[in-house]
Scaffold this active site. Sequence first.
Site, PDB file in Angstrom:
ATOM      1  N   CYS A 199       2.710   7.063  -4.460  1.00  0.00           N
ATOM      2  CA  CYS A 199       1.336   6.629  -4.187  1.00  0.00           C
ATOM      3  C   CYS A 199       1.336   5.382  -3.308  1.00  0.00           C
ATOM      4  CB  CYS A 199       0.612   6.372  -5.505  1.00  0.00           C
ATOM      5  SG  CYS A 199      -1.005   5.606  -5.323  1.00  0.00           S
ATOM      6  N   CYS A 205      -0.947   2.535  -4.392  1.00  0.00           N
ATOM      7  CA  CYS A 205      -0.382   1.851  -5.562  1.00  0.00           C
ATOM      8  C   CYS A 205       0.568   0.738  -5.126  1.00  0.00           C
ATOM      9  CB  CYS A 205       0.369   2.833  -6.451  1.00  0.00           C
ATOM     10  SG  CYS A 205      -0.653   4.134  -7.180  1.00  0.00           S
TER      11      CYS A 205
END
Length: 326
Positions: free
Chosen positions: A79, A82
């Site tokens: 991700c 993230c």
Amino acid sequence: MQPRNMSMSGVVDLAAVKAAQEAKAKAEQARAEAARQGGGGAVSPADLVIDVDEAGFERDVLQRSTEVPVVIDFWAEWCEPCKQLSPVLERLAVEYDGRFLLAKIDVDANQMLMQQFGIQGIPAVFAVVAGQALPLFQGAAGEVQIRQTLDQLVQVAEQRFGLTGLTVDPEAEPGGAAGPAAAEVPAGPYDALLEAAVQALDSGDLGGAVQAYRNVLAEDPGHPEAKLGLAQAELLQRVQGLDPQKVRAEAAEKPGDAQAQITAADLDLVGGHVEDAFGRLIETVRRTAGDERESARVRLLELFEVVGADDPRVVAARRALARALF
């Protein structure tokens, strides 16, 4: 391991008022017990960011949330957002100096937790306070927004649950406490009265809870927990025994009847329909005059107390009320 008292809608769950009071009491008991056992000492800055899995969720998140707000960062290695958000959260966890604990959960390795929290995409950030979970934000947020959210979180945790966070010692060894064991947590000046209110709620004695909160406010008119508890207990007392269908039918038939709208607004709020309750009373203020108008205005202010002055729905409703009045 199931997150408890989860509310994804952001509404006020007044059906769980007693549970919230119990959560605070349990948090205080847990802190006192930790102190008696020699826990509660200082932690190192490195201990403010922890990795959590399904096996340790109960211990590392739910139990720790009785000491300090736990912010959960759901992330994954693949991700990209993230990778932008997580370092910011980790830095802020240290900067906030123990006012919250950051728990990082890899969703690929902990699918069950991801499902239990109802996460549709990552990054997703939640908090658990005194065993109660609430969503904070989803997606890559800016640092200003993150700080505002964290500030509100630590304020609510302290005012409503008495969670003042962890003591951080920069020289403490990671994973261990520093210094002598903490002394037993002293009782606050109104702990007995607040405990009496919780016990009254436990037994269904709403009148007793109302009186216990009033006893605190008689000595300390600005006590935040007592003000919130009194507003909630009085609301629950007002709706106790009402027939919701009858109340709503009467409100629909008599849109100009202030008392009918006030009673329906109470039920709206207890059911979690915050904007409906506020809108109903603001419209009543517009339609009425004299004593009826004043009754609707006063009840609306009482409901603001229940929801909380910092809630954005209260802020918006205050502006709408001002327009209706002037």
